[in-house]
Design an enzyme around this catalytic site. Structure first.
Site, short mmCIF file in Angstrom:
data_model
loop_
_atom_site.label_atom_id
_atom_site.label_comp_id
_atom_site.label_asym_id
_atom_site.label_seq_id
_atom_site.Cartn_x
_atom_site.Cartn_y
_atom_site.Cartn_z
N SER A 172 0.82 -1.21 0.00
CA SER A 172 0.00 0.00 0.00
C SER A 172 0.86 1.26 0.00
O SER A 172 0.36 2.34 -0.31
CB SER A 172 -0.89 -0.01 1.23
OG SER A 172 -0.10 -0.21 2.39
N CYS A 201 2.18 -6.55 1.43
CA CYS A 201 1.21 -5.96 2.36
C CYS A 201 0.42 -7.05 3.08
O CYS A 201 -0.20 -7.91 2.44
CB CYS A 201 0.26 -5.08 1.54
SG CYS A 201 -1.00 -4.28 2.51
N GLU A 237 5.49 6.00 9.61
CA GLU A 237 5.55 6.87 8.42
C GLU A 237 6.12 8.24 8.78
O GLU A 237 6.70 8.91 7.94
CB GLU A 237 4.15 7.02 7.81
CG GLU A 237 3.54 5.69 7.44
CD GLU A 237 3.39 5.45 5.96
OE1 GLU A 237 3.30 6.41 5.21
OE2 GLU A 237 3.36 4.27 5.57
N HIS A 281 5.08 -2.41 8.47
CA HIS A 281 5.80 -1.36 9.20
C HIS A 281 6.40 -1.82 10.52
O HIS A 281 7.29 -1.17 11.05
CB HIS A 281 4.84 -0.20 9.50
CG HIS A 281 4.39 0.56 8.30
ND1 HIS A 281 3.77 -0.05 7.23
CD2 HIS A 281 4.49 1.87 7.98
CE1 HIS A 281 3.48 0.87 6.32
NE2 HIS A 281 3.90 2.04 6.76
N1 DGL Z 1 0.96 -2.39 4.32
C1 DGL Z 1 -0.04 -2.47 5.36
C2 DGL Z 1 0.03 -3.88 6.00
O1 DGL Z 1 1.06 -4.52 5.99
C3 DGL Z 1 0.13 -1.40 6.41
C4 DGL Z 1 -0.19 -0.01 5.91
C5 DGL Z 1 -1.62 0.14 5.47
O2 DGL Z 1 -2.54 0.11 6.30
O3 DGL Z 1 -1.83 0.27 4.28
O4 DGL Z 1 -0.95 -4.33 6.51
#
Ligand code: DGL
Length: 272
Positions: free
Chosen positions: A12, A74, A153, A187
């Site tokens: 994302s 993600c 972030e 993250h």
């Molecule tokens: N990339 C998302 C995850 O690993 C975290 C950031 C988002 O909520 O888009 O779930």
């Protein structure tokens, strides 16, 4: 014959670069293309229908780049749309949930496992299903940590505010006496020191990025599509908005500098 086509990786936004970092460490000869959907991040607060549509657009963009494999970095997408992507696209599509689950099962001694992730990941029940399919007896406790993503972030990886937020989220899991904790979001590996301190040294933290890189390596070999003797060319980075911010924070996640980040418009067919 070595397969020099790139591996496609998407997320994302920025967080999936933790997966890129691990793939580069493990597989330095592989060419990589990354797409971060920075125009529409976060996915973790959105409904399954929306996440599903975004996942298909992201995957289509990468397949348009001629990739040999897609890695869904993600966790939110992996939890909601992985099976559908696998059915729809004629190439290997790997997610981040299964590698984390496998590693957690290998690590746990008590069978009491915690999982932290976005709200969408936790609501999906994907981790519970994946654990139950592999070892029905384990106890799985999930906890959504929605503020972790904006903290990372902003580059707030430690300090009082991050520590207090982490304490509030993690307290229920300490109460459940988990001995293993899956970092079920792109993250969270960046918050490892804070999380480890709160959970205690006795709790094993599972970094899904590391485990995913191992799975990617195994699958490339199994399918006979591993890359040349290398070294690979520099990864190519694409985003859907604000490349400057992606680059600045992204270098933290990636642990190296990025030469060029190209902005693309998926809704206009993926052109710049
Ligand atoms: N990339 C998302 C995850 O690993 C975290 C950031 C988002 O909520 O888009 O779930």
């Amino acid at each position: 014959m070595k397969d020099v086509r790139p591996i496609g990786i998407f997320d994302s936004g920025i967080g999936g670069l933790t997966v890129v970092r691990e793939i580069r460490r493990r597989l330095p000869a592989e060419n990589l293309v990354y797409f971060g959907d920075t125009a529409r991040v976060p996915y973790g607060t959105k409904s399954p229908r929306v996440v599903y549509d975004f996942a298909f657009q992201d995957t289509r963009f990468l397949t348009g780049q001629g990739v040999k494999m897609v890695v869904v970095a993600c966790h939110t997408v992996s939890s909601i749309a992985l099976d559908s992507l696998r059915e729809a696209f004629p190439l290997p599509v790997l997610g981040v949930v299964e590698p984390g689950v496998e590693a957690a099962l290998a690590a746990t001694r008590t069978g009491r496992i915690g999982v932290i992730g976005t709200r969408a990941t936790v609501l999906s029940g994907a981790y519970e299903r994946s654990f139950a399919a592999r070892r029905p007896g384990v106890s799985v406790f999930t906890q959504a940590c929605p503020l972790f993503v904006p903290l990372v972030e902003e580059g707030w990886l430690d300090g009082d505010v991050t520590g207090q937020v982490a304490e509030l989220y993690l307290r229920p899991l300490i109460g459940k006496s988990v001995d293993t904790l899956v970092l079920g979001c792109t993250h969270y590996p960046l918050l490892k020191p804070v999380i480890q301190k709160i959970m205690g040294e006795g709790v094993v933290l599972i970094d899904s990025a590391e485990e995913t890189a191992r799975t990617v390596s195994d699958r490339l070999l199994a399918d006979g599509i591993d890359g040349g003797p290398g070294p690979a060319s520099e990864p190519r980075f694409f985003v859907s908005d604000i490349p400057q911010h992606f680059r600045k924070v992204g270098e933290l996640c990636l642990g190296e500098s990025m030469r060029q980040v190209v902005q693309v418009d998926l809704e206009a067919g993926g052109t710049g």
